[in-house]
Design an enzyme around this catalytic site. Structure first.
Site, PDB file in Angstrom:
ATOM      1  N   ILE A  67     -13.444  -8.892   6.924  1.00 55.64           N
ATOM      2  CA  ILE A  67     -14.854  -9.029   6.711  1.00 55.64           C
ATOM      3  C   ILE A  67     -15.163  -9.680   5.374  1.00 55.64           C
ATOM      4  O   ILE A  67     -14.799  -9.310   4.455  1.00 55.64           O
ATOM      5  CB  ILE A  67     -15.641  -7.800   6.818  1.00 55.64           C
ATOM      6  CG1 ILE A  67     -15.349  -6.791   8.055  1.00 55.64           C
ATOM      7  CG2 ILE A  67     -17.144  -8.089   6.608  1.00 55.64           C
ATOM      8  CD1 ILE A  67     -15.878  -7.456   9.418  1.00 55.64           C
ATOM      9  N   GLU A  86       0.968  -1.179   0.090  1.00 56.95           N
ATOM     10  CA  GLU A  86       0.169  -0.165   0.067  1.00 56.95           C
ATOM     11  C   GLU A  86       0.778   1.135   0.127  1.00 56.95           C
ATOM     12  O   GLU A  86       0.487   2.422  -0.462  1.00 56.95           O
ATOM     13  CB  GLU A  86      -0.995  -0.070   1.256  1.00 56.95           C
ATOM     14  CG  GLU A  86      -1.824  -1.170   1.235  1.00 56.95           C
ATOM     15  CD  GLU A  86      -2.641  -1.103   2.388  1.00 56.95           C
ATOM     16  OE1 GLU A  86      -3.808  -0.816   2.577  1.00 56.95           O
ATOM     17  OE2 GLU A  86      -2.122  -1.265   3.605  1.00 56.95           O
ATOM     18  N   ASP A 114     -12.166  -5.199  -2.426  1.00 55.19           N
ATOM     19  CA  ASP A 114     -13.289  -6.019  -2.392  1.00 55.19           C
ATOM     20  C   ASP A 114     -14.627  -5.391  -1.816  1.00 55.19           C
ATOM     21  O   ASP A 114     -14.628  -4.349  -1.239  1.00 55.19           O
ATOM     22  CB  ASP A 114     -12.678  -7.202  -1.500  1.00 55.19           C
ATOM     23  CG  ASP A 114     -12.523  -6.786  -0.061  1.00 55.19           C
ATOM     24  OD1 ASP A 114     -11.241  -6.408   0.189  1.00 55.19           O
ATOM     25  OD2 ASP A 114     -13.610  -6.692   0.858  1.00 55.19           O
TER      26      ASP A 114
HETATM   27  N1  ADE Z   1      -9.328  -4.367   4.004  1.00 57.85           N
HETATM   28  C1  ADE Z   1      -9.697  -4.614   2.520  1.00 57.85           C
HETATM   29  N2  ADE Z   1     -10.790  -5.232   2.455  1.00 57.85           N
HETATM   30  C2  ADE Z   1     -11.113  -5.390   3.768  1.00 57.85           C
HETATM   31  C3  ADE Z   1     -12.119  -6.315   4.552  1.00 57.85           C
HETATM   32  N3  ADE Z   1     -12.935  -7.025   3.645  1.00 57.85           N
HETATM   33  N4  ADE Z   1     -12.164  -6.571   5.715  1.00 57.85           N
HETATM   34  C4  ADE Z   1     -11.279  -6.060   6.441  1.00 57.85           C
HETATM   35  N5  ADE Z   1     -10.297  -5.062   6.089  1.00 57.85           N
HETATM   36  C5  ADE Z   1     -10.241  -5.197   4.585  1.00 57.85           C
END
Ligand code: ADE
Length: 231
Positions: A154, A12, A198
């Site tokens: 998550i 990142e 995502d």
């Molecule tokens: N960072 C990127 N995607 C994420 C997710 N689904 N849950 C927690 N942190 C994240």
């Protein structure tokens, strides 16, 4: 004026470090602090590691030892809500730790017990500049709103529904609200800028791997345009 820039993961921060003139590297608490100049500004850039504890330790070191005047957190996040897609950018207006739970004492989910605030509000001027950068870069779809953080990746539709209904969250990640919490305790201005990797649903971990590069590209593009606007 020195800006502290935090990312949780090396990928990142990679594009920023490529552009940075690094004057000094120091190691503390298993982290490497890069002091130097990027896009015309004095910065200390650091990879904190994943999760709230790493992010909190990192933020306090930036404030206490490197005397940064503001903190910007940049990276990827899970998108919440049907119109948000990988590559989109979210500028946080405020943040909440969704995994803080003392509801048995009558507190709301996310409330840090005995603290005089529920959420952590980003600095208005830094948000204004980030939104200005978003307005200028038309190819990137941008949002602003609440980001929630917790020590959980998550990947569940039920969980994102809960994060949306309970907190009105636009995105979830694992560090922003703890960086915000530390800045709040130290009265240091901050902003969190995240790009979606995502949709935090079942299968999120597979999208995450695939879309990290576009997320990093877009969040860094907005960050650069924003930093160039800081006086
Ligand atoms: N960072 C990127 N995607 C994420 C997710 N689904 N849950 C927690 N942190 C994240």
């Amino acid at each position: 004026m020195v800006i502290g820039i935090i990312s949780a993961m090396s990928e990142e921060l990679e594009l920023l470090l490529n552009d940075m003139e690094i004057e000094e590297k120091t190691h503390k608490a298993n982290m490497t602090f890069h002091k130097g100049k990027v896009w015309g500004k004095d910065v200390v850039a650091v990879v904190s590691g994943i999760g709230k504890v790493n992010a909190a330790v990192c933020t306090q070191i930036l404030i206490s030892e490197y005397k940064v005047n503001s903190v910007i957190n940049v990276g990827v996040a899970g998108g919440i809500g049907k119109d948000i897609y990988p590559g989109d950018v979210v500028v946080a207006e405020n943040l909440v730790q969704h995994d803080m739970d003392t509801t048995v004492f009558g507190d709301a989910h996310g409330q840090i017990p005995r603290l005089d605030t529920f959420d952590f509000t980003c600095d208005k001027e830094l948000v204004r500049l980030a939104k200005l950068a978003c307005d200028e870069i038309k190819e990137i779809n941008t949002f602003s709103g609440r980001i929630v953080s917790g020590d959980q990746f998550i990947a569940s539709v039920d969980k994102i529904k809960w994060l949306e209904s309970e907190f009105g969250a636009a995105a979830c990640e694992m560090e922003g609200a703890s960086i915000a919490h530390v800045c709040y305790l130290n009265s240091i201005p901050f902003v969190i800028i995240r790009s979606i990797s995502d949709n935090a649903n079942n299968g999120a971990h597979m999208d995450y791997e695939k879309f990290i590069p576009i997320g990093v590209k877009n969040s860094t593009t907005i960050l650069k345009a924003m930093i160039e606007k800081i006086d």
